[in-house]
Design an enzyme around this catalytic site. Structure first.
Site, short mmCIF file in Angstrom:
data_model
loop_
_atom_site.label_atom_id
_atom_site.label_comp_id
_atom_site.label_asym_id
_atom_site.label_seq_id
_atom_site.Cartn_x
_atom_site.Cartn_y
_atom_site.Cartn_z
N GLU A 74 0.85 -1.19 0.00
CA GLU A 74 0.00 0.00 0.00
C GLU A 74 0.88 1.24 0.00
OE1 GLU A 74 -3.48 -0.16 2.57
OE2 GLU A 74 -2.82 1.74 3.47
N HIS A 91 -8.52 3.58 -2.44
CA HIS A 91 -9.32 3.59 -1.23
C HIS A 91 -10.43 4.61 -1.37
CE1 HIS A 91 -6.11 1.69 1.62
NE2 HIS A 91 -6.23 1.04 0.47
N ARG A 106 -14.57 3.52 6.19
CA ARG A 106 -15.21 4.66 6.81
C ARG A 106 -14.25 5.84 6.87
NH1 ARG A 106 -16.22 5.56 13.10
NH2 ARG A 106 -14.06 6.20 12.78
N GLY A 107 -13.01 5.57 7.24
CA GLY A 107 -12.04 6.64 7.42
C GLY A 107 -12.00 7.12 8.86
N ALA A 143 -19.02 2.20 6.75
CA ALA A 143 -18.53 1.57 5.52
C ALA A 143 -19.57 0.64 4.90
CB ALA A 143 -17.24 0.80 5.81
N LYS A 189 -20.72 -5.86 6.66
CA LYS A 189 -20.06 -5.39 5.43
C LYS A 189 -19.97 -6.50 4.40
CE LYS A 189 -16.49 -3.56 7.76
NZ LYS A 189 -15.23 -2.81 8.03
N GLN A 198 -6.04 -4.57 9.74
CA GLN A 198 -5.14 -3.57 10.31
C GLN A 198 -3.85 -4.28 10.73
OE1 GLN A 198 -6.22 -0.11 13.21
NE2 GLN A 198 -5.74 -1.85 14.50
N LYS A 251 7.72 4.36 1.65
CA LYS A 251 9.14 3.98 1.65
C LYS A 251 9.25 2.49 1.35
CE LYS A 251 10.48 8.11 2.80
NZ LYS A 251 11.16 8.97 1.83
#
Length: 317
Positions: free
Chosen positions: A19, A94, A124-125, A144, A199, A210, A305
């Site tokens: 990502e 995203h 959702r953020g 979400a 969801k 996560q 990075k």
């Protein structure tokens, strides 16, 4: 190609993905390419590109501070199209509830469809930096699950204000987030799993977790999800520790536990270069155990990075 098709075609082989975050306004995209280039030898079938929500900045106008709303890292869809063209790899933009109206989300999805982007990550953020709790903007989604439903409606030709009869409907593969140690706002892991099930029932095709530093947390999460009837691929998300401050920042921001063994190893480091090496070694150990367990994909949070991600990938793939 859809993420789920990549997984199916791999026939049990663990895939590599990562990502990236868009550059801030005023930066050239070449720096992003320079960090993607070293990772392409590991043949990622897809690359995620994050979306940043709006934030407030204060502009000095003749001694008075003027509060303005802005986005510091715009261009997610354009970057996805550029990466797709340059590297011939699928990209996953995203899509956020936070900061976007349903109409803006529809425009973004239509743009993705035009560009041949087949995958999206529905999130959702976070709350805005000056807010304690997440607040949707007027006309936006609160959760979400609603975002997933909107994307699935578009897949069926159902737009916000009309139904379009066409043989060229979008067909997005939808990813969502999962939390092995529960979302920081959830009252319990069980209640968080219920939200994840909602969801998936709404149409999510796969889950990306996560970050976590204890693989047992992931294995237990997958078993609990299966017991609840969640049968889509659950992709582990890996982030290597890179600086000493991560020992405080990561638990504070993401409400995750760091194993004592890793804490002590980082504490013993004399500088951040040594911490970075410890982070690489821990992530290699994590990744090899997850790979041996047959996870579909190892997904790395690179934060723009690539040197440590490349070192990890060399030890795993």
């Amino acid at each position: 190609m859809k993420v789920t098709d990549h997984i199916k075609n791999a026939e049990g082989k663990t895939l590599f993905s990562f990502e990236i975050i868009p550059p801030v306004k005023g930066k050239n995209i070449q720096e992003l390419y320079d960090n993607i280039d070293p990772l392409m030898e590991f043949k990622p079938p897809f690359i995620d590109v994050t979306t940043s929500r709006e934030e407030y900045v204060y502009i000095d106008r003749d001694g008075l501070l003027d509060k303005k709303l802005t986005r510091m890292r715009p261009g997610t869809v354009g970057i996805c199209a550029s990466i797709k063209h340059k590297y011939d790899v699928d990209t996953v933009p995203h899509v956020l509830c936070g900061g976007f109206t349903k109409e803006e989300t529809e425009y973004l999805l239509v743009d993705c469809h035009y560009l041949g982007i087949q995958n999206v990550m529905a999130l959702r953020g976070d709350a805005m930096k000056d807010e304690k709790y997440f607040n949707p903007i007027q006309g936006g989604h609160t959760y979400a699950t609603g975002l997933v439903k909107q994307i699935q409606n578009l897949n069926r030709g159902k737009y916000l204000h009309e139904v379009i009869e066409t043989d060229e409907c979008a067909d997005f593969c939808i990813g969502v987030a999962g939390y092995p140690e529960k979302h920081l706002e959830a009252p319990s892991l069980q209640s968080d799993l219920k939200r994840l099930k909602e969801k998936v029932d709404a149409g999510a095709d796969y889950v990306v977790t996560q970050m976590f530093f204890d693989n047992q947390k992931y294995f237990q999460f997958v078993e609990a999800a299966k017991a609840m009837g969640i049968n889509v691929p659950i992709i582990p998300g890996i982030k290597p520790i890179a600086i000493k401050r991560h020992l405080q920042l990561l638990p504070q921001v993401f409400r995750i536990d760091i194993p004592q063994e890793l804490i002590e190893a980082v504490d013993d480091c004399k500088n951040n270069a040594a911490v970075r090496q410890i982070g690489i070694e821990w992530a290699i150990q994590q990744s090899n155990e997850l790979k041996a367990a047959g996870v579909p994909v190892l997904h790395y949070y690179s934060m723009g990075k690539s040197d440590n991600i490349k070192a990890i990938a060399k030890g795993v793939f």
